[in-house]
Design an enzyme around this catalytic site. Structure first.
Site, PDB file in Angstrom:
ATOM      1  N   ASN A  42     -41.616  17.254 -15.430  1.00  5.37           N
ATOM      2  CA  ASN A  42     -41.007  16.574 -14.492  1.00  5.37           C
ATOM      3  C   ASN A  42     -39.740  17.465 -13.849  1.00  5.37           C
ATOM      4  OD1 ASN A  42     -40.319  17.004 -17.333  1.00  5.37           O
ATOM      5  ND2 ASN A  42     -38.866  14.967 -17.198  1.00  5.37           N
ATOM      6  N   GLU A  44     -36.252  16.427 -12.137  1.00  2.00           N
ATOM      7  CA  GLU A  44     -35.214  15.049 -12.037  1.00  2.00           C
ATOM      8  C   GLU A  44     -34.530  15.578 -10.770  1.00  2.00           C
ATOM      9  OE1 GLU A  44     -33.496  14.608 -15.797  1.00  2.00           O
ATOM     10  OE2 GLU A  44     -35.360  13.564 -16.270  1.00  2.00           O
ATOM     11  N   CYS A  53     -42.459  12.728 -11.836  1.00  2.00           N
ATOM     12  CA  CYS A  53     -43.081  13.051 -13.564  1.00  2.00           C
ATOM     13  C   CYS A  53     -43.895  14.148 -13.347  1.00  2.00           C
ATOM     14  CB  CYS A  53     -43.802  11.881 -13.779  1.00  2.00           C
ATOM     15  SG  CYS A  53     -42.807  10.314 -14.118  1.00  2.00           S
ATOM     16  N   GLU A  55     -46.746  14.520 -14.664  1.00  2.00           N
ATOM     17  CA  GLU A  55     -48.089  14.093 -14.362  1.00  2.00           C
ATOM     18  C   GLU A  55     -48.314  14.077 -12.891  1.00  2.00           C
ATOM     19  OE1 GLU A  55     -46.155  12.483 -16.219  1.00  2.00           O
ATOM     20  OE2 GLU A  55     -47.476  11.151 -17.806  1.00  2.00           O
ATOM     21  N   CYS A  86     -46.382   6.756 -17.040  1.00  2.16           N
ATOM     22  CA  CYS A  86     -45.836   5.718 -16.612  1.00  2.16           C
ATOM     23  C   CYS A  86     -46.794   5.040 -15.682  1.00  2.16           C
ATOM     24  CB  CYS A  86     -44.580   5.999 -15.565  1.00  2.16           C
ATOM     25  SG  CYS A  86     -44.788   6.822 -14.399  1.00  2.16           S
ATOM     26  N   CYS A  89     -47.617   6.974 -12.393  1.00  2.35           N
ATOM     27  CA  CYS A  89     -48.521   7.971 -12.495  1.00  2.35           C
ATOM     28  C   CYS A  89     -50.022   7.477 -12.902  1.00  2.35           C
ATOM     29  CB  CYS A  89     -48.062   8.867 -13.757  1.00  2.35           C
ATOM     30  SG  CYS A  89     -46.616   9.789 -13.099  1.00  2.35           S
TER      31      CYS A  89
END
Ligand code: THU
Length: 134
Positions: A42, A44, A53, A55, A86, A89
């Site tokens: 991830n 940010e 993310c 993934e 999530c 994803c």
């Protein structure tokens, strides 16, 4: 490569997560149907919505290299609970996952469970639902 080895790669790459805001580090490792391995973390941002993310980072790296089919993906974090991809994803995994793609979801002690996209994203909106007719 077996599930445990792929998960190990996800745990290793998690160390590169850029998560200064949430402090929630995530690593992902995937295998394409051509047998190539890609990892992601991830990433940010101070503008939180710009966060990507783990993934999706891994998937976008694979697609950028011309890979279009994902056979399996493993996800690792520091959480004592199993973590799952999530919603966004899951939708991205649907776009590039082979039918029956394995999604390996783990907790911080290495225990994991394997899911399919049918498990995690039932009744999904798919590309075949798009009709460009007026
Ligand atoms: N995150 C992931 O990278 N993957 C998941 O499956 C769940 C959430 C990240 C996004 C954000 O950087 C942090 O975890 C907290 O939501």
């Amino acid at each position: 490569m077996d599930e445990k080895e792929l998960l190990k790669r996800a745990f290793e790459v998690k160390e590169n997560a850029y998560a200064p805001y949430s402090k929630f580090r995530v690593g992902a490792a995937l295998l394409t149907s051509n047998g190539r391995l890609y990892t992601g973390v991830n990433v940010e941002n101070a503008s939180f919505g710009a966060t990507n993310c783990a993934e999706r980072t891994a998937v976008f790296k694979a697609v950028s290299d011309g890979e279009r089919k994902i056979a399996e993906i493993a996800i690792a974090s520091d959480s004592e609970e199993i973590i799952y991809p999530c919603g966004i994803c899951r939708q991205v995994l649907l776009e590039f996952g082979e039918p029956g793609m394995k999604i390996i979801c783990s907790r911080n002690n290495g225990e994991y469970k394997v899911y399919s996209l049918d498990d995690l994203l039932p009744n999904a909106f798919k590309s075949i639902n798009i009709r460009n007719e007026k």
